[in-house]
Scaffold this motif. Structure first.
Motif, PDB file in Angstrom:
ATOM      1  N   ALA A 138       0.832  -1.198   0.000  1.00 24.82           N
ATOM      2  CA  ALA A 138       0.000   0.000   0.000  1.00 24.82           C
ATOM      3  C   ALA A 138       0.870   1.253   0.000  1.00 24.82           C
ATOM      4  CB  ALA A 138      -0.913   0.008   1.219  1.00 24.82           C
ATOM      5  N   LEU A 139       0.440   2.250  -0.758  1.00 23.53           N
ATOM      6  CA  LEU A 139       1.051   3.575  -0.754  1.00 23.53           C
ATOM      7  C   LEU A 139       0.013   4.585  -0.289  1.00 23.53           C
ATOM      8  CD1 LEU A 139       3.135   3.764  -4.068  1.00 23.53           C
ATOM      9  CD2 LEU A 139       4.000   3.658  -1.724  1.00 23.53           C
ATOM     10  N   GLY A 140       0.368   5.423   0.695  1.00 20.37           N
ATOM     11  CA  GLY A 140      -0.548   6.428   1.196  1.00 20.37           C
ATOM     12  C   GLY A 140      -0.462   7.709   0.397  1.00 20.37           C
ATOM     13  N   GLU A 141      -1.630   8.249   0.041  1.00 17.25           N
ATOM     14  CA  GLU A 141      -1.709   9.492  -0.718  1.00 17.25           C
ATOM     15  C   GLU A 141      -2.690  10.449  -0.054  1.00 17.25           C
ATOM     16  OE1 GLU A 141      -1.096   7.954  -5.332  1.00 17.25           O
ATOM     17  OE2 GLU A 141      -3.115   8.429  -4.616  1.00 17.25           O
ATOM     18  N   PRO A 142      -2.413  11.761  -0.071  1.00 18.57           N
ATOM     19  CA  PRO A 142      -3.350  12.751   0.470  1.00 18.57           C
ATOM     20  C   PRO A 142      -4.436  13.080  -0.544  1.00 18.57           C
ATOM     21  CG  PRO A 142      -1.371  13.848  -0.270  1.00 18.57           C
ATOM     22  CD  PRO A 142      -1.135  12.376  -0.488  1.00 18.57           C
ATOM     23  N   VAL A 143      -5.233  12.067  -0.875  1.00 22.78           N
ATOM     24  CA  VAL A 143      -6.267  12.173  -1.904  1.00 22.78           C
ATOM     25  C   VAL A 143      -7.566  11.620  -1.336  1.00 22.78           C
ATOM     26  CG1 VAL A 143      -7.009  11.373  -4.194  1.00 22.78           C
ATOM     27  CG2 VAL A 143      -4.600  11.953  -3.787  1.00 22.78           C
ATOM     28  N   ARG A 144      -8.675  12.349  -1.514  1.00 26.82           N
ATOM     29  CA  ARG A 144      -9.985  11.842  -1.110  1.00 26.82           C
ATOM     30  C   ARG A 144     -10.774  11.529  -2.380  1.00 26.82           C
ATOM     31  NH1 ARG A 144     -12.229  12.254   3.814  1.00 26.82           N
ATOM     32  NH2 ARG A 144     -10.969  14.059   4.402  1.00 26.82           N
ATOM     33  N   ALA A 145     -10.535  10.350  -2.930  1.00 24.72           N
ATOM     34  CA  ALA A 145     -11.220   9.938  -4.148  1.00 24.72           C
ATOM     35  C   ALA A 145     -11.094   8.438  -4.304  1.00 24.72           C
ATOM     36  CB  ALA A 145     -10.631  10.644  -5.371  1.00 24.72           C
ATOM     37  N   GLU A 146     -12.143   7.826  -4.811  1.00 22.80           N
ATOM     38  CA  GLU A 146     -12.068   6.417  -5.149  1.00 22.80           C
ATOM     39  C   GLU A 146     -11.226   6.256  -6.414  1.00 22.80           C
ATOM     40  OE1 GLU A 146     -13.093   4.327  -3.113  1.00 22.80           O
ATOM     41  OE2 GLU A 146     -14.848   5.084  -2.051  1.00 22.80           O
ATOM     42  N   PRO A 182      -7.540  14.371   3.679  1.00 26.17           N
ATOM     43  CA  PRO A 182      -7.793  13.372   2.645  1.00 26.17           C
ATOM     44  C   PRO A 182      -6.739  12.273   2.726  1.00 26.17           C
ATOM     45  CG  PRO A 182      -6.783  15.328   1.686  1.00 26.17           C
ATOM     46  CD  PRO A 182      -7.057  15.648   3.131  1.00 26.17           C
ATOM     47  N   TRP A 183      -7.152  11.039   2.517  1.00 27.68           N
ATOM     48  CA  TRP A 183      -6.202   9.938   2.665  1.00 27.68           C
ATOM     49  C   TRP A 183      -6.729   8.711   1.930  1.00 27.68           C
ATOM     50  CZ3 TRP A 183      -1.343   9.386   3.749  1.00 27.68           C
ATOM     51  CH2 TRP A 183      -0.810   8.175   4.200  1.00 27.68           C
ATOM     52  N   ARG A 184      -5.872   8.089   1.159  1.00 29.00           N
ATOM     53  CA  ARG A 184      -6.227   6.800   0.576  1.00 29.00           C
ATOM     54  C   ARG A 184      -4.983   5.936   0.472  1.00 29.00           C
ATOM     55  NH1 ARG A 184      -7.617   7.542  -5.922  1.00 29.00           N
ATOM     56  NH2 ARG A 184      -5.488   8.012  -6.626  1.00 29.00           N
ATOM     57  N   LEU A 185      -5.215   4.640   0.378  1.00 32.76           N
ATOM     58  CA  LEU A 185      -4.149   3.664   0.220  1.00 32.76           C
ATOM     59  C   LEU A 185      -4.295   3.011  -1.146  1.00 32.76           C
ATOM     60  CD1 LEU A 185      -4.304   2.008   3.764  1.00 32.76           C
ATOM     61  CD2 LEU A 185      -2.639   3.701   2.956  1.00 32.76           C
ATOM     62  N   VAL A 186      -3.301   3.217  -1.986  1.00 37.42           N
ATOM     63  CA  VAL A 186      -3.295   2.642  -3.328  1.00 37.42           C
ATOM     64  C   VAL A 186      -2.564   1.306  -3.266  1.00 37.42           C
ATOM     65  CG1 VAL A 186      -2.601   2.971  -5.720  1.00 37.42           C
ATOM     66  CG2 VAL A 186      -3.290   4.946  -4.342  1.00 37.42           C
ATOM     67  N   LEU A 187      -3.186   0.279  -3.810  1.00 36.96           N
ATOM     68  CA  LEU A 187      -2.604  -1.067  -3.793  1.00 36.96           C
ATOM     69  C   LEU A 187      -1.782  -1.276  -5.057  1.00 36.96           C
ATOM     70  CD1 LEU A 187      -5.706  -3.043  -2.467  1.00 36.96           C
ATOM     71  CD2 LEU A 187      -3.698  -2.254  -1.178  1.00 36.96           C
ATOM     72  N   VAL A 188      -0.510  -1.608  -4.868  1.00 41.36           N
ATOM     73  CA  VAL A 188       0.403  -1.819  -5.992  1.00 41.36           C
ATOM     74  C   VAL A 188       1.128  -3.151  -5.782  1.00 41.36           C
ATOM     75  CG1 VAL A 188       0.737   0.646  -6.353  1.00 41.36           C
ATOM     76  CG2 VAL A 188       2.316  -0.604  -4.876  1.00 41.36           C
ATOM     77  N   PRO A 189       1.534  -3.807  -6.865  1.00 43.24           N
ATOM     78  CA  PRO A 189       2.353  -5.014  -6.685  1.00 43.24           C
ATOM     79  C   PRO A 189       3.603  -4.679  -5.878  1.00 43.24           C
ATOM     80  CG  PRO A 189       1.609  -4.829  -8.956  1.00 43.24           C
ATOM     81  CD  PRO A 189       1.253  -3.527  -8.287  1.00 43.24           C
ATOM     82  N   ARG A 190       3.922  -5.501  -4.905  1.00 47.21           N
ATOM     83  CA  ARG A 190       5.063  -5.190  -4.035  1.00 47.21           C
ATOM     84  C   ARG A 190       6.356  -5.062  -4.839  1.00 47.21           C
ATOM     85  NH1 ARG A 190       5.847  -4.982   1.358  1.00 47.21           N
ATOM     86  NH2 ARG A 190       3.689  -5.621   1.726  1.00 47.21           N
ATOM     87  N   ALA A 191       6.501  -5.853  -5.905  1.00 44.99           N
ATOM     88  CA  ALA A 191       7.714  -5.766  -6.716  1.00 44.99           C
ATOM     89  C   ALA A 191       7.827  -4.429  -7.435  1.00 44.99           C
ATOM     90  CB  ALA A 191       7.729  -6.909  -7.735  1.00 44.99           C
ATOM     91  N   GLY A 192       6.698  -3.720  -7.607  1.00 40.92           N
ATOM     92  CA  GLY A 192       6.722  -2.437  -8.298  1.00 40.92           C
ATOM     93  C   GLY A 192       6.598  -1.245  -7.382  1.00 40.92           C
TER      94      GLY A 192
END
Length: 367
Positions: A138-146, A182-192
């Protein structure tokens, strides 16, 4: 099992400890990182968090039946959160929930334990549970959006918006400090993971550590399972009903306690934001006693140095503690004075507690 982030190899990276072990606490300038995050121009490595997936046609109705949130009919790329409670209503697990139309993704702090419990609860349901933390980060971003179709899936933190079927014990949504986070967690492949961070840096963002993310979380009065929860915590005490508990969805483990405390009021403890005296440059440790005079009335659960507020902490206190009282917090080197900013109503009453049918117990106002 702790998975070490490749971002810890960056110059200036200082490793976090405790619940954030495996990622960076900061990268050399925590105040600048925090300010960048507050203005919406930073990314935070959250790859120490766990990811659990649930697949199968029964996944949402099954999760609905065993956790605190209304999940049947959850639309793809719509974020919510849920709690697993024990039979007495104490919080055991918390998870951010988002479904992609095929798989339900749960972002949590103890993925192996949550996946193990879910697997035991499958019975004859058409579901499969997997701990995919080794493959996804997971990467945390200061974004409030789906996340939109074609983008990586993201869990957008619903805090502090009171969800339909829920209630609150703290400030109104529009007045809540968390509305500015604002906060969201973006799911990315761990290798990337490293490549995903570099893409954000190329757009002008900086990389921030958990020092920055935690300071803004504390300011937002946002409970975290690894910090604000112990073996006695019920959701009312930390205002978690507003985003994680649906009050009329039907039975689930711990539902009786949730309903009883909501109807009668008076949870035994309450979350507060403590503004700490920073003149002595002392910070308490998590777990430090909070005192009223010589008497212990609670415990510190989260501590932060905020770039504007200074030293602050979340603490869980006895509900009856006078909200106007000046407290002290135990520190190595001497006690620190603390004033309270109320988070959970000291009377222990939600905004929609059912009206009393008869005499009200002493200490509770009728609604």
């Amino acid at each position: 099992m702790t998975v070490r982030s490749p971002l810890l190899d960056r110059r200036g990276a200082v490793a976090a400890a405790g619940a954030d072990e495996g990622v960076a606490w900061h990268y050399g300038d925590p105040t600048a990182e925090q300010r960048a995050l507050a203005r919406g121009a930073a990314v935070v490595d959250q790859s120490h968090l766990g990811v659990v997936t649930v697949t199968g046609p029964d996944r949402l109705s099954w999760l609905h039946s065993i956790t605190s949130q209304h999940l049947t009919g959850l639309e793809p790329r719509t974020s919510t959160e849920t709690l697993v409670l024990d039979p007495h209503g104490h919080v055991e697990h918390a998870a951010g929930v988002v479904d992609d139309g095929v798989t339900t993704w749960l972002v949590t702090e103890r993925p192996a334990e949550l996946a193990g419990w879910l697997d035991k609860m499958r019975f004859m349901m058409r579901v499969e549970v997997a701990d995919v933390t080794a493959d996804w980060a997971a990467l945390g971003e200061p974004v409030r959006a789906e996340s939109a179709e074609g983008e990586p899936l993201a869990w957008s933190d619903p805090w502090p918006t009171t969800a339909p079927g829920s209630t609150r014990y703290g400030p109104a949504d529009a007045e809540h400090p968390g509305a500015q986070r604002p906060w969201r967690l973006v799911l990315v492949p761990r290798a990337g993971l490293a490549d995903a961070v570099r893409q954000r840096e190329a757009s002008g963002w900086v990389v921030a550590g958990t020092w920055a993310a935690e300071a803004l979380r504390v300011e937002a009065l946002r409970p975290r399972a690894s910090h604000e929860v112990d073996d006695r915590t019920i959701p009312h005490e930390v205002d978690w009903l507003r985003t994680a508990v649906h009050l009329t969805k039907g039975c689930y483990r711990g539902q009786e306690t949730v309903a009883r405390v909501h109807n009668l009021g008076r949870p035994p403890r309450r979350l507060t934001l403590a503004h700490l005296d920073g003149s002595g440059h002392l910070l308490p440790e998590v777990g430090a006693a909070v005192r009223l005079g010589e008497r212990s009335v609670g415990v510190v659960t989260s501590v932060a140095r905020h770039h504007e507020l200074g030293p602050v902490a979340l603490a869980v206190l006895k509900r009856s503690t006078d909200p106007g009282a000046e407290l002290t917090v135990d520190c190595d080197g001497g006690a620190v004075a603390a004033t309270q900013e109320v988070v959970v109503d000291p009377e222990g009453v939600s905004t929609d507690r059912p009206a009393a049918r008869g005499p009200v117990a002493r200490g509770l106002r009728p609604r």
